[in-house]
Design an enzyme around this catalytic site. Structure first.
Site, PDB file in Angstrom:
ATOM      1  CG  ASP A  10      38.526  33.311  37.831  1.00  0.00           C
ATOM      2  OD1 ASP A  10      39.381  34.196  37.994  1.00  0.00           O
ATOM      3  OD2 ASP A  10      37.367  33.404  38.268  1.00  0.00           O
ATOM      4  CB  SER A  11      40.175  33.226  42.103  1.00  0.00           C
ATOM      5  OG  SER A  11      39.371  34.248  41.560  1.00  0.00           O
ATOM      6  CB  CYS A  73      42.248  34.917  37.747  1.00  0.00           C
ATOM      7  SG  CYS A  73      42.286  35.804  39.293  1.00  0.00           S
ATOM      8  CB  THR A  75      43.923  38.687  41.086  1.00  0.00           C
ATOM      9  OG1 THR A  75      42.770  39.507  41.248  1.00  0.00           O
ATOM     10  CG2 THR A  75      44.825  38.824  42.278  1.00  0.00           C
ATOM     11  CD  GLU A 152      31.453  34.959  43.590  1.00  0.00           C
ATOM     12  OE1 GLU A 152      31.237  34.174  44.511  1.00  0.00           O
ATOM     13  OE2 GLU A 152      32.341  34.781  42.721  1.00  0.00           O
ATOM     14  CB  CYS A 184      37.760  42.377  38.288  1.00  0.00           C
ATOM     15  SG  CYS A 184      37.148  41.118  39.425  1.00  0.00           S
ATOM     16  CB  THR A 185      36.692  37.321  36.244  1.00  0.00           C
ATOM     17  OG1 THR A 185      36.761  37.338  37.684  1.00  0.00           O
ATOM     18  CG2 THR A 185      37.975  36.777  35.676  1.00  0.00           C
ATOM     19  CG  HIS A 186      33.276  38.529  39.762  1.00  0.00           C
ATOM     20  ND1 HIS A 186      34.451  37.818  39.684  1.00  0.00           N
ATOM     21  CD2 HIS A 186      32.446  37.796  40.541  1.00  0.00           C
ATOM     22  CE1 HIS A 186      34.334  36.716  40.401  1.00  0.00           C
ATOM     23  NE2 HIS A 186      33.131  36.678  40.938  1.00  0.00           N
TER      24      HIS A 186
HETATM   25  N1  DGL Z   1      38.916  36.504  39.460  1.00  0.00           N
HETATM   26  C1  DGL Z   1      39.395  37.629  40.198  1.00  0.00           C
HETATM   27  C2  DGL Z   1      39.972  38.659  39.225  1.00  0.00           C
HETATM   28  O1  DGL Z   1      39.655  38.685  38.057  1.00  0.00           O
HETATM   29  C3  DGL Z   1      38.326  38.240  41.059  1.00  0.00           C
HETATM   30  C4  DGL Z   1      37.969  37.426  42.281  1.00  0.00           C
HETATM   31  C5  DGL Z   1      39.130  37.252  43.250  1.00  0.00           C
HETATM   32  O2  DGL Z   1      39.472  38.193  43.970  1.00  0.00           O
HETATM   33  O3  DGL Z   1      39.683  36.163  43.271  1.00  0.00           O
HETATM   34  O4  DGL Z   1      40.764  39.461  39.624  1.00  0.00           O
END
Ligand code: DGL
Length: 268
Positions: A10-11, A73, A75, A152, A184-186
Site C-alpha cells: 500500500d502507499s 491500495c 489508488t 492518520e 480507500c484503505t483508510h
Molecule cells: N492507500 C490509498 C488508497 O487506498 C490512500 C492513501 C493515498 O492516497 O495514498 O487509495
C-alpha cells in the site's frame, strides 16, 4: 502446499486494514507487508507516477519470494493493476473488482456511491467495473481526499470528521444511494462517522473483505495454500519512518507490529 509468503503493499499504513482481513480469513499464511510511507499519498499523483511506484513495490515483494501480491491500495489498484499483471508472473489481486462486485450484489435500488482518493475516482475504475456487473446501476463517485489525513491524525470520531463527511457525502444522500463503497484503505476506520452521516439505510461496503475471500479462492485453486498450520510469520517494511507505521498501524491492524524494517525507495 506452499509456505512462501503473500505480499501486500500500500502507499502507507492503510493497507493494514486489508491485511487484517487476510489474516482473518487465511490465518496460517505468512505475509510480507510493504507500506510506501515515503511517497504517500498516491491518491493525488498522476497515473504515470502511480504505475511506477506500484511496479517498484511489486518488484520488492517479488524479490522477497512472495507467491502472490495483493494491491491493497485502491489508488494503485485503480490505475496500475493491468500494468502489474503484464509485468509479473504470479497472481496479482486488486481491491476494485471485489468491491464493485459486492456493491452490484447488495444494492436494491441500483444507486451506488463510491468514495475514494481523487486518482481513484478520476480513474473511473470502480464506476466502470460496477456497470459491467449491473448495466442499470447509477454510480456516483465522490473524491474525499481529506479523509486520509483525518484518519492518520486519529480523529476518526471527531467533529472535524463528521463535518467533513457531511460536506462530502450530502450529494450521495440526495441521490438516495442505498450502498456505498469505501474505496480507500483508510475509510473503514471512519466507518462509524460515515454511517452516522449517511444513515442506517445505506450499506457500507469494505472491499477488503471480498478481496481476502478472492485471495483464498485463488490460493486454493492454484494449490498455493500453506497447509503447515505453524504460527505464521509477518514481516513489515516501510520506506520511511517505520515507527510511524508501528504507532498508527496498530489501529488499522488491531495487532502488535513486530519484525518491522526500513527499506529505502532507492532499493525498491
Ligand atoms: N492507500 C490509498 C488508497 O487506498 C490512500 C492513501 C493515498 O492516497 O495514498 O487509495
Amino acid at each position: 502446499m506452499d509456505k512462501r509468503p503473500i505480499g501486500i503493499f500500500d502507499s502507507g499504513v492503510g493497507g493494514l486494514t486489508v491485511m487484517r482481513e487476510v489474516i482473518e480469513q487465511l490465518p496460517y499464511e505468512n505475509i510480507v507487508y510493504l507500506g510506501d510511507t515515503a511517497r504517500i499519498p498516491y491518491g493525488s499523483k498522476s497515473e504515470q507516477t502511480i504505475k511506477k511506484y506500484a511496479y517498484q513495490c511489486s518488484l520488492f515483494l517479488k524479490n522477497k519470494n512472495v507467491k502472490t501480491i495483493v494491491v491493497a491500495c485502491n489508488t494503485a489498484s485503480s490505475v496500475a493493476l493491468n500494468h502489474l499483471e503484464d509485468n509479473f508472473d504470479i497472481p496479482i489481486l486488486g481491491v476494485i473488482e471485489p468491491g464493485a462486485r459486492t456493491a452490484s450484489k447488495v444494492t436494491k435500488n441500483g444507486k451506488i456511491g463510491v468514495i475514494g482518493t481523487t486518482a481513484t475516482i478520476n480513474s473511473n475504475a470502480y464506476q466502470s467495473k460496477i456497470m459491467e456487473y449491473r448495466q442499470d446501476a447509477e454510480v456516483i463517485g465522490i473524491p474525499c481526499p481529506l479523509f486520509v489525513p483525518i484518519v492518520e491524525e486519529g480523529w476518526e470520531y471527531s467533529q472535524v470528521a463528521e463535518l467533513t463527511a457531511e460536506k462530502y457525502l450530502t450529494e450521495l444522500i440526495e441521490h438516495e444511494v442505498d450502498s456505498l463503497v469505501l474505496g480507500c484503505t483508510h475509510y473503514p476506520i471512519l466507518r462509524y462517522t460515515i454511517k452516522k452521516v449517511v444513515g442506517p439505510g445505506v450499506r457500507l461496503i469494505n472491499p477488503a473483505f471480498e478481496t481476502a475471500r478472492d485471495l483464498k479462492k485463488v490460493l486454493t485453486e492454484k494449490n498455493l495454500l500453506n497447509k503447515s498450520y505453524d504460527k505464521p510469520k509477518y514481516e513489515y517494511y516501510a520506506t520511511d519512518i517505520p515507527e510511524r507505521l508501528r504507532r498508527i498501524g496498530g489501529n488499522f491492524l488491531k495487532k502488535e507490529i513486530d519484525n518491522l524494517f526500513e527499506v529505502s525507495i532507492d532499493n525498491l
